[in-house]
Design a protein around this motif. Sequence first.
Motif, short mmCIF file in Angstrom:
data_model
loop_
_atom_site.label_atom_id
_atom_site.label_comp_id
_atom_site.label_asym_id
_atom_site.label_seq_id
_atom_site.Cartn_x
_atom_site.Cartn_y
_atom_site.Cartn_z
N ALA A 1 0.83 -1.20 0.00
CA ALA A 1 0.00 0.00 0.00
C ALA A 1 0.86 1.25 0.00
CB ALA A 1 -0.92 -0.02 1.21
N ILE A 2 1.97 1.21 0.74
CA ILE A 2 2.87 2.36 0.79
C ILE A 2 3.51 2.57 -0.59
CG2 ILE A 2 5.05 3.23 1.77
CD1 ILE A 2 4.16 1.92 4.41
N ALA A 3 3.94 1.47 -1.21
CA ALA A 3 4.54 1.57 -2.54
C ALA A 3 3.55 2.19 -3.52
CB ALA A 3 4.98 0.19 -3.01
N LEU A 4 2.29 1.74 -3.46
CA LEU A 4 1.27 2.27 -4.35
C LEU A 4 1.04 3.76 -4.09
CD1 LEU A 4 -1.32 -0.64 -4.48
CD2 LEU A 4 -0.23 0.42 -6.45
N THR A 5 1.07 4.13 -2.80
CA THR A 5 0.86 5.54 -2.47
C THR A 5 1.99 6.40 -3.02
OG1 THR A 5 -0.10 4.70 -0.42
CG2 THR A 5 0.21 7.07 -0.58
N ALA A 6 3.21 5.89 -2.92
CA ALA A 6 4.35 6.62 -3.48
C ALA A 6 4.16 6.81 -4.98
CB ALA A 6 5.64 5.86 -3.20
N PHE A 7 3.67 5.74 -5.64
CA PHE A 7 3.41 5.81 -7.08
C PHE A 7 2.35 6.87 -7.38
CE2 PHE A 7 1.38 3.74 -10.92
CZ PHE A 7 2.36 4.16 -11.80
N VAL A 8 1.31 6.91 -6.52
CA VAL A 8 0.26 7.91 -6.70
C VAL A 8 0.84 9.32 -6.59
CG1 VAL A 8 -1.83 8.89 -5.67
CG2 VAL A 8 -1.60 6.42 -5.89
N ALA A 9 1.75 9.52 -5.62
CA ALA A 9 2.36 10.84 -5.45
C ALA A 9 3.15 11.21 -6.69
CB ALA A 9 3.28 10.82 -4.23
N LEU A 10 3.89 10.25 -7.23
CA LEU A 10 4.66 10.48 -8.45
C LEU A 10 3.72 10.88 -9.60
CD1 LEU A 10 7.48 10.20 -9.84
CD2 LEU A 10 6.76 7.91 -10.49
N LEU A 11 2.62 10.12 -9.74
CA LEU A 11 1.66 10.39 -10.80
C LEU A 11 1.05 11.78 -10.65
CD1 LEU A 11 -0.21 6.98 -11.13
CD2 LEU A 11 1.14 8.09 -12.89
N ALA A 12 0.81 12.18 -9.38
CA ALA A 12 0.22 13.50 -9.14
C ALA A 12 1.17 14.59 -9.62
CB ALA A 12 -0.08 13.67 -7.65
N MET A 13 2.49 14.38 -9.37
CA MET A 13 3.46 15.37 -9.83
C MET A 13 3.50 15.42 -11.36
SD MET A 13 6.70 15.31 -7.26
CE MET A 13 7.01 13.58 -7.23
N VAL A 14 3.48 14.23 -11.97
CA VAL A 14 3.47 14.15 -13.43
C VAL A 14 2.24 14.85 -13.99
CG1 VAL A 14 3.30 12.57 -15.38
CG2 VAL A 14 4.84 12.04 -13.51
N ALA A 15 1.10 14.61 -13.34
CA ALA A 15 -0.14 15.22 -13.80
C ALA A 15 -0.06 16.74 -13.72
CB ALA A 15 -1.32 14.71 -12.97
N ALA A 16 0.55 17.22 -12.61
CA ALA A 16 0.68 18.67 -12.45
C ALA A 16 1.57 19.25 -13.55
CB ALA A 16 1.28 18.98 -11.08
N ALA A 17 2.67 18.54 -13.85
CA ALA A 17 3.56 18.99 -14.92
C ALA A 17 2.83 19.03 -16.25
CB ALA A 17 4.78 18.07 -15.00
N ALA A 18 2.02 17.98 -16.50
CA ALA A 18 1.29 17.91 -17.77
C ALA A 18 0.29 19.05 -17.87
CB ALA A 18 0.59 16.56 -17.89
N MET A 19 -0.43 19.29 -16.76
CA MET A 19 -1.42 20.36 -16.75
C MET A 19 -0.74 21.71 -16.99
SD MET A 19 -4.54 19.58 -16.39
CE MET A 19 -5.75 18.47 -15.75
N GLY A 20 0.51 21.83 -16.51
CA GLY A 20 1.25 23.05 -16.71
C GLY A 20 1.87 23.15 -18.10
N GLY A 21 1.52 22.23 -18.98
CA GLY A 21 1.99 22.32 -20.36
C GLY A 21 3.27 21.56 -20.63
#
Lengths: 441, 257
Positions: A44-64
């Motif tokens: 579960a912790i590993a998955l949560t870390a992955f979610v955090a990574l994805l959130a950062m990627v999503a933010a970068a994507a949203m920022g163009g």
Amino acid sequence: MHVSPEAHLANVAHGLGVFYIALALMNSIAALYVWQRLKQTGTAIALTAFVALLAMVAAAAMGGMPPEMPAGVKAVINNLSGPVTYTLGTTVLLVVLFVGRKFFSQPLVAWAMLNASLVLMGLSMADSNFFSIVGKPDNVPIVAMIFLVGYFTWLATYRAVQNDERDKQGLPPLEAMEDEKEKVLVWPDLVYTELICMVALTAILMIWAILLQAPLEEPASAVKTPNPSKAPWYFLGLQEMLVYYDPWWAGVVLPSMVIGGLILIPFLDYNKKGNGYYTIAQRPFSYLVFQIGFLDLWITLIVLGTFLRGPNWNFFGPYEFWDSHKVEALNNINLSDIFWIKVMGQGLPTAPTGAGAMMKLWYILQREWLGFVLVIGYLVALPPLMAATVFRSMFVKMGFIRYMLMSNLLLLMIALPLKMVLRWSFNLKYIISIPEYFLNF
Amino acid sequence: MSIGETIRNSQAWKSVFRHPMPVDRRNRIVVVLTNFFLHLHPVSIKKQGIALSYTWCMGGVTFFLFLVETVTGVLLMFYYRPTLEWAFQDITALRDVASLGIMRELHRWAAHAMVITVWLHMYRVFLTGSYKPPREFNWVVGVILLLLTLLLSFTGYLLPWDQLAIWAITVGSNMARATPILGHEGPGAKLLEIGGINMITNASDARFGLLGARFVGEETLNRFYVLHCIAIPLVVSLLLAIHFWRVRKDGGISGPL
């Protein structure tokens, strides 16, 4: 229409951001499930870390600035890919997945594979060449098909592995447990499921129809031939076979054989086991034959024909621009040329001018004798040979007619990959080539 | 008495539904037995038969998509004329002018989805060995339905009459030129030569029969329209009825009797 990479990135940035957010949500639900239900805190912790990574990627994507596949990796993939690597690669992949099915079918491993393929997809979508092919409205269903076929193959394998394990321990398959055999009333249990399915499906179709417009190109013109000209996507496996076979074989005989072979399955499969439950170990032969036909030939060839065949039916890597001026040397030669010119060092036997029809036929037979021997040997001599050796018990159980039907259909199916290998290794065009009668094989 | 009860006690309601609400065991059985649409189902089934992880629901989804295709198809037929003059213009009008302009999208995406779900249905039936006795015949009916699904999609592909349509059909139907004996570029075509006159030409072979002409033109458009809207759906409907009926007669969706 070719868009510059920068313009493309700006176009897809927002969509990719939504994509990564959806991926993050999907994984946070999974993390919650793993933590609460499965009590596997580490995962579960590993998955949560992955979610955090994805959130950062999503933010970068949203920022163009959606993350891209490194240009070096793209170049390597483009250079490596070709019909040979693609076909052998998918086959090896399927074999590895099959042999290691106990490992790969574990839910968490499968989940990781799904995530990997989705991330790969997201990274690739940032490439304008990849996007222009995969994002075509008519190709969207094929992307969906790849994921659906993958998901259901996993589901079936997961259950089959469990049932095979139970069988080893002398237990009945999951589907045959008393609880499962118990009868329930159709109203409400089945009709409500059906209703929910219909409502969900209607919603999916509506959203799909609103988001994605059906393709409409210029009005039909009999003089402007598009390049590449492609059949509807579900026939692209057959169109790909045209590379290796003459049209009469790829377009008429083999499709009829596919239909005929499918119809014959219940009459050729004498194995009484595996009726009403998922299993692989109890019916390995029929399972493998079907999967070679369905996953390894039908589905992978459709994917090849749709995404990797460009102008002039040339092969293009997934990140390559579809350049209609790409030239590929075509120096395929017939078996008769190899035999008479290369091996014997003489010209092809040619009938003298003014010869009669019978005389011409005689010369054709002389020219193509090696091909005839090989094809007849393959289809006529091999079945009895196999009946006496590897398929001995099968021949006894099936009887002559069923065995002959089965072995000939099997050989004709296997002939396709064989012919592909011959083409790549010897540039072999046709084994028998009689253009005089449109008879090439 | 509540409004619901008043309605359910009225003569009109009772003329349609001849039994009380299906809230107890007896009436849950009666509702399936007395309703024309529901009696496609048995009264009770094995628990396995409703488990989505076992059935994948792909047969049902395919049938539902067929119904979606029928409804949206009828609506599209109101607007569409299968002639060279109008076909393409009507499709553009459908997109730009007609209200509820997603009918063509619904029709096209559901058609693609139907091809995929029918394959997945076959995949499930194979993997659970559900074609084994006593269901051999129903498997055969299913294979023919799969083929007809592809033909429905193929004939429909031409109707928008744009570049995508005409060339996909041209590529797809060019294969018929090479039909053994019956195609003018197929092996054995020369066998049907009578008195030095070739019987199989590009104006008399299998491809000509399919297209109604020597190339994809107005005759083809009309021919495919009729096949797409009338001929194939009729055959599919008949075979669907047989397919469903046999599921019941063969003792459910899978497993030995």
